[in-house]
Enzyme design. Sequence first.
Site, PDB file in Angstrom:
ATOM      1  N   LYS A 204       0.832  -1.209   0.000  1.00  0.00           N
ATOM      2  CA  LYS A 204       0.000   0.000   0.000  1.00  0.00           C
ATOM      3  C   LYS A 204       0.867   1.259   0.000  1.00  0.00           C
ATOM      4  CE  LYS A 204      -3.847  -0.031   2.278  1.00  0.00           C
ATOM      5  NZ  LYS A 204      -4.874  -0.013   3.354  1.00  0.00           N
ATOM      6  N   GLU A 210       9.935  -5.524   4.067  1.00  0.00           N
ATOM      7  CA  GLU A 210      10.276  -6.796   3.427  1.00  0.00           C
ATOM      8  C   GLU A 210       9.971  -6.765   1.924  1.00  0.00           C
ATOM      9  OE1 GLU A 210       8.581  -7.700   7.591  1.00  0.00           O
ATOM     10  OE2 GLU A 210       8.149  -6.356   5.920  1.00  0.00           O
ATOM     11  N   GLY A 265      -5.338  -5.461   4.897  1.00  0.00           N
ATOM     12  CA  GLY A 265      -4.496  -6.384   4.133  1.00  0.00           C
ATOM     13  C   GLY A 265      -4.996  -7.811   4.131  1.00  0.00           C
ATOM     14  N   ARG A 266      -5.435  -8.297   5.293  1.00  0.00           N
ATOM     15  CA  ARG A 266      -5.874  -9.692   5.374  1.00  0.00           C
ATOM     16  C   ARG A 266      -7.246  -9.923   4.747  1.00  0.00           C
ATOM     17  NH1 ARG A 266      -5.450  -7.076   9.982  1.00  0.00           N
ATOM     18  NH2 ARG A 266      -7.145  -6.854  11.488  1.00  0.00           N
ATOM     19  N   GLU A 351      -4.728 -12.108  13.658  1.00  0.00           N
ATOM     20  CA  GLU A 351      -4.363 -10.706  13.474  1.00  0.00           C
ATOM     21  C   GLU A 351      -5.556  -9.802  13.751  1.00  0.00           C
ATOM     22  OE1 GLU A 351      -1.180  -9.036  10.585  1.00  0.00           O
ATOM     23  OE2 GLU A 351      -3.088  -8.826   9.522  1.00  0.00           O
ATOM     24  N   HIS A 382      -2.068 -38.903  11.708  1.00  0.00           N
ATOM     25  CA  HIS A 382      -0.894 -39.677  12.131  1.00  0.00           C
ATOM     26  C   HIS A 382       0.086 -38.801  12.899  1.00  0.00           C
ATOM     27  CE1 HIS A 382      -1.991 -43.232   9.718  1.00  0.00           C
ATOM     28  NE2 HIS A 382      -2.579 -42.337   8.963  1.00  0.00           N
ATOM     29  N   LYS A 510       7.538  -4.030  13.658  1.00  0.00           N
ATOM     30  CA  LYS A 510       8.185  -3.367  12.525  1.00  0.00           C
ATOM     31  C   LYS A 510       9.043  -2.189  12.998  1.00  0.00           C
ATOM     32  CE  LYS A 510       4.609  -4.276   9.022  1.00  0.00           C
ATOM     33  NZ  LYS A 510       3.624  -3.613   8.123  1.00  0.00           N
TER      34      LYS A 510
END
Length: 545
Positions: A204, A210, A265-266, A351, A382, A510
Site C-alpha cells: 500500500k 520486506e 491487508g488480510r 491478526e 498420524h 516493525k
Amino acid sequence: MSKLTRYTSWQALTGLVNTLPHMRQLFADDPQRFDKYSLKDCGLLLDYSKNRIDAQVVQQLLQLAAEAGLPQKIAAMFAGALINTTEKRAVLHTALRAPADADIRVDDCNVVPEVQATLKKMAAFIDALYHGEWRGCTGKKITDVVAIGIGGSFLGPKIVSEALKPYWNGKLNCHFVANVDGSCLSDKLEALDPQTTLFLMSSKSFGTQETLTNTLSAKAWFLAKGHTQADVAKHFAAITSNVEKATAFGIDADNIFPMWDWVGGRYSLWSAIGLPIALLIGMDNFRLLLQGAREMDVHFAATPLAQNMPVIMGLLSIWYNNFQGAQSHVVLTYDHYLRGLPAYFQQLDMESNGKSVTLDGETVDYSTGPVIWGGEGTNGQHAYHQLLHQGTALIPADFILPLQSHHPLGEHHAQLASNCFGQTQALMQGRTYEEALTELANSSLSASEKQLIARHKVMHGNKPSNTILMDKLTPETLGALIALYEHRTFVQGAIWDINAFDQWGVELGKTLGNAVLTRLSAPQDCNDLDSSSNSLIGLFRKQRI
C-alpha cells in the site's frame, strides 16, 4: 466487571456449562439432531450437531449476540460506517465483491464504480499478457510472474491460487515471494529468465520493508543481467496507493493498481491484490470467486441469526473460548488443494482478534482470539490428532471436505471422506473403558494386562467439531468458504467489543525491527538497548566483519 460479562445471557451461559450430558447422550436422545443443527446455503453445508449444545445453550448464545448489538454492527459494516475506530476507517472488503449497480459510500462517495474500474483494468492487463501484447524489453512474451508481498498481500493470493490449481489455465507461471530471507528470492530467480519475467509488487505504501527490499533486489538482479532503468517499466507492475514512489521506481503509471484504506491487508485478496490469482485462473474464474463471496455476504447480512452460518460459527467459538477454557481452534482440510487454508484463517483470525482492550480502551476481563492452527487431512491423523482425542486440552475442530474430487482415483476419495467422518465421530463419541476392554476380550493378554491396556485406549469423547461440506471445490464455493470465515471472525470481535481491523501489535515489531537494523550496520557497537538485544546484535555484527 465488563459490560459484556454483565449481560443476562453471559450469566446464563456461565450457569449452563456443566448442565449438558455427553454428546453421545444428546444424539441418543434426539434422532433429529443433525436436522436441527445443520445449515445449507451458498453451496456449503455446515453440520454443527457435534457440539456441546442444546436448545437452551443456542437460545442464550443468540441472546448474547442480540445484547451485544451484533445485528446493528453487521449493518454498520455493510453501510461503510467507520467501525475501524482507531484508524477512523470503514471496513468494506465486501464492496470489492458487490454487484456493479450497488451504491456503497465512503465519505459520501460511491466506491463501487472505482472497484469495477479496477476489475476492468485487471482484465485488460491479463489479456495483454495472455495474448502477447505485453512483451518484455527484448520483445519476448512474458511467461513468468513473481508476486512480491507480505502478510495479506502474499498469503491470500498464494493460498487461493494453490486451492484453485485445477482451474489454472497454463498461460503463465506465478511465483510468490514474501520472506525477506534472501534464500527465498534467490531460489525463485535462479530458474527465471529476466527477459520473460514480470515482477508484481504489492505494498500500500510502496515502503513495506520486506516487500520493498525484495523488490529492490529483484530490480538489481534485472539490471545486472544487462538491462537498463528504461527497461524496468516492461518488467515491473505494482499494487499500491503510493503512485509517486512507484513511478520513481520506474513503473509505468498505467501499470499501477489501487489499494484503499477501507480494505485491510488480510481482507484484500478480492481486490487487485488478487491479481496473481486472476493471472493463473483467468478473469472469468476470478469473478466467480467474487460471486461466491458475495453470496455469503448476502447470507450474512440478511439471514436471521439462528440460521446464519457465520453467526453460528462465531457464537460456538465464543462458547468454547469464554465459557469452557478452549485456547485454540483447529482447522482440518480434507482436500489436498486446501492444505494452505489453515494458515490463511490463522492470519485472518489471530491478526484480527488478538486484542486485549475494548473499543473504549478498557482492558478486557475475558479471553479473546484463540490460537488458530491445523493442516491437511489425513496427514494430521498420524500426528497431532492424538492430542485431539486423548490430550487434556479442549480443542474445537473444523473439518472441511468437498464431496467430489477433481482427480477421482479408485477408492481414494471414499477413503478420504471416511477418515473425515470417522474422525468427527470419534471425537464426539470417544471410547469407554468397557468398550476398550471388550475389544481386548479375545486377545492373548492376561486379565491384568487387558485392564491396563484398556485404560490407555480410553477416549472420553465429547470433543466438539463442525463439518463443512461442498459438492466440489470451485471458485464459487471457495469464495463462499473464505467469506464465511471472514464473517465468523467479525462476529467474535463484535461480541468481544474489540476492534478486529487494526493490528498495532504488528506495527510495534516493525518499528523496533527498523531501529535494530540501523544498529546492525552502525560503525560501532551500540549498547543502548537491553543486555539480551545488545548481545545478539553484537554477535551478528561480528559475523559481518
